[in-house]
Design an enzyme around this catalytic site. Structure first.
Site, mmCIF file in Angstrom:
data_model
loop_
_atom_site.group_PDB
_atom_site.id
_atom_site.type_symbol
_atom_site.label_atom_id
_atom_site.label_comp_id
_atom_site.label_asym_id
_atom_site.label_seq_id
_atom_site.Cartn_x
_atom_site.Cartn_y
_atom_site.Cartn_z
ATOM 1 N N TYR A 1 -47.339 -1.737 39.403
ATOM 2 C CA TYR A 1 -48.312 -2.637 38.781
ATOM 3 C C TYR A 1 -47.946 -4.069 39.147
ATOM 4 O O TYR A 1 -46.821 -4.507 38.909
ATOM 5 C CB TYR A 1 -48.317 -2.467 37.258
ATOM 6 N N ASN B 1 -49.134 -7.817 31.010
ATOM 7 C CA ASN B 1 -49.309 -8.415 29.690
ATOM 8 C C ASN B 1 -49.049 -7.382 28.593
ATOM 9 O O ASN B 1 -48.634 -6.257 28.861
ATOM 10 C CB ASN B 1 -50.702 -9.041 29.574
ATOM 11 N N SER C 1 -40.823 -13.528 29.816
ATOM 12 C CA SER C 1 -39.676 -13.914 30.633
ATOM 13 C C SER C 1 -38.769 -14.881 29.884
ATOM 14 O O SER C 1 -39.226 -15.659 29.037
ATOM 15 C CB SER C 1 -40.176 -14.562 31.932
ATOM 16 N N GLN D 1 -39.004 -21.156 33.882
ATOM 17 C CA GLN D 1 -39.347 -19.953 33.122
ATOM 18 C C GLN D 1 -40.366 -20.245 32.034
ATOM 19 O O GLN D 1 -41.222 -19.417 31.729
ATOM 20 C CB GLN D 1 -38.093 -19.340 32.489
ATOM 21 N N HIS E 1 -44.079 -19.630 32.678
ATOM 22 C CA HIS E 1 -44.611 -18.276 32.790
ATOM 23 C C HIS E 1 -45.625 -17.976 31.686
ATOM 24 O O HIS E 1 -46.582 -17.230 31.902
ATOM 25 C CB HIS E 1 -43.486 -17.241 32.718
ATOM 26 N N GLU F 1 -32.444 -12.387 30.219
ATOM 27 C CA GLU F 1 -32.988 -11.788 31.443
ATOM 28 C C GLU F 1 -32.347 -12.466 32.659
ATOM 29 O O GLU F 1 -31.843 -11.808 33.554
ATOM 30 C CB GLU F 1 -34.506 -11.975 31.462
ATOM 31 N N HIS F 2 -32.402 -13.792 32.681
ATOM 32 C CA HIS F 2 -31.767 -14.591 33.733
ATOM 33 C C HIS F 2 -30.686 -15.461 33.087
ATOM 34 O O HIS F 2 -30.953 -16.131 32.089
ATOM 35 C CB HIS F 2 -32.764 -15.526 34.411
ATOM 36 N N ASP G 1 -35.872 -15.016 42.146
ATOM 37 C CA ASP G 1 -37.250 -14.564 41.977
ATOM 38 C C ASP G 1 -37.893 -14.172 43.296
ATOM 39 O O ASP G 1 -38.692 -13.238 43.351
ATOM 40 C CB ASP G 1 -38.088 -15.680 41.340
ATOM 41 N N GLU H 1 -21.908 28.118 18.152
ATOM 42 C CA GLU H 1 -23.187 27.470 17.892
ATOM 43 C C GLU H 1 -24.238 28.444 17.374
ATOM 44 O O GLU H 1 -25.403 28.071 17.204
ATOM 45 C CB GLU H 1 -23.691 26.793 19.171
ATOM 46 N N HIS I 1 -26.829 33.748 24.277
ATOM 47 C CA HIS I 1 -26.046 33.031 25.281
ATOM 48 C C HIS I 1 -24.749 33.795 25.569
ATOM 49 O O HIS I 1 -24.357 33.989 26.730
ATOM 50 C CB HIS I 1 -25.701 31.615 24.782
#
Length: 422
Positions: A121, A206, A229, A251, A254, A319-320, A353, A407, A412
């Protein structure tokens, strides 16, 4: 931009935007319509939200050729060089399948397999993002994904920005659709008459895109739920106030929900950056949007010591993260939580970036505490390989049966013991 002192105030913990009930309901309705009505629903929502009535959803080779002609050769060369840098970095992330053989003949291993199909996307709307094309498509290609489908919202003229299409051509993406929003996510997840479904969806968008990705998770995989961001600059009095302010605003522009923080051990730098931000804000084309981000979601934090400053950064989990301090590289080992770390004066966040090579799709909203940047690993899956020898079975079979009965899983245990009888 407010100045706060860490010995007097705490840093609020970020959280991802969960959306409103109305937004979630809207996304669920859109997904259901696309699932049931396919292309017809996608066209309807594209006309409703993007103001474009599309005859064909797919971008033609002719449209891409036209886009390439619109861009000058220098810009194309820059895009190609950026693509080369991104590819070179991600090629170092490739993992190989492996197997080991034990002394008793048992073979254990791991098989690494690329996903069959990935959907990327690419946001639109207020700006065009050729960099998002490169950052999502190239790791998928390096991983070995055979089918990559790109979706991106059209402009009012029904076209995709030339830079986005040029980046797609350079990245080798041919399957491109001019659709966006929750309807595009639904089309990638469930498929329509025009679009075959994919196995994973990556890329930011978004709040409606984020909510849609959350809704379809489980039908497909997703990279992450991306929030607004954010950037944090860790700086001392060796940093330049005008450079720090410019990086914070890179930033903030943004969007209104973006966050730009400075953590510093220097009160003088804090005050100088505060003034610089105000001066530079008024000169930005997107100053209204950036101002809301700066005034409502950002802050300057003054620490009493370096240790307190570093701990504040780890609490923010940005983030950064830019480290603009004396002996900056020596601090990298103390950073536990950050999506990407930019070390030194010349490592401005936009370098990452667009051009350096590491991926710019990063964990936001404090999720760097447990998440990683988009990588080749996001486009592969791993299968365990177990080939038990008779010797190993004779040695360990009874232990496995006892473990199963612990168990309460009798079948099993009997599956193991059936081999003893034979």
């Amino acid at each position: 931009m407010k100045i706060r002192y860490l010995n007097e105030s705490s840093i609020p913990r970020q959280s991802l935007d969960q959306g409103t009930e109305a937004q979630r309901k809207s996304v669920q309705d859109i997904i259901a319509e696309v699932k049931n009505k396919g292309d017809k629903a996608v066209r309807f929502y594209t006309e409703q939200f993007d103001g474009v009535k599309l005859e064909s959803l797919k971008v033609t080779d002719g449209e891409v050729d036209e886009a390439l002609q619109e861009l000058d050769e220098e810009l194309l060369s820059i895009l190609q060089e950026a693509a080369n840098n991104i590819r070179a970095f991600h090629e170092k992330q490739v993992q190989q399948s492996w197997m080991t053989t034990e002394e008793n003949g048992t073979i254990l291993g791991q098989k690494v397999t690329a996903l069959d199909a990935a959907g990327i996307y690419v946001p639109g709307g207020t700006a065009a993002y050729p960099s998002s094309v490169l950052m999502n498509a190239i790791p998928a290609q390096v991983a070995g994904v055979k089918r990559i489908v790109m979706v991106t919202p059209p402009g009012k003229d029904g076209k995709v920005p030339a830079g986005v299409l040029a980046a797609a051509r350079l990245a080798g993406v041919r399957d491109i659709y001019k659709i966006g929003g929750a309807q595009a996510v639904a089309a990638l997840a469930y498929g329509t008459e025009s679009i075959e479904p994919v196995d994973k969806i990556t890329g930011p968008g978004n709040i409606f895109v984020a909510l849609a990705k959350r809704e379809v998770f489980g039908i497909v995989d997703i990279d992450m739920i991306a929030g607004p961001s954010d950037v944090t600059v860790l700086a001392d009095d060796t940093a330049f106030a005008n450079e720090v302010a410019a990086d914070l605003l890179s930033q903030a522009e943004h969007g209104e929900l973006s966050q730009a923080n400075l953590v510093t051990t220097s009160k003088g730098l804090a005050e100088a950056v505060q003034k610089e931000v105000e001066v530079q804000l008024n000169e930005l084309p997107r100053h209204d949007m950036a101002r809301i981000a700066i005034e409502e979601h950002s802050a300057i934090y003054v620490a009493d010591s370096l240790n307190q400053a570093v701990e504040a950064v780890n609490q923010i989990a940005p983030e950064h993260l830019e480290v603009q301090m004396e002996n900056a590289m020596e601090l990298v080992g103390k950073i536990r939580h950050a999506g990407a770390i930019f070390v030194g004066r010349y490592s401005s966040e936009p370098i990452g970036d667009y051009f350096a090579g590491p991926n710019h799709t990063l964990p936001t909203s404090g999720t760097a505490r447990f998440s990683s940047p988009l990588s080749v690993d996001d486009f592969v899956k791993k299968s365990s390989i177990i080939s038990y020898s008779k010797a190993a079975f004779d040695e360990n079979g009874s232990k496995v049966a006892k473990f199963a009965r612990l168990e309460g899983l009798e079948a099993h245990a009997r599956a193991i013991e059936a081999r003893d009888k034979n």
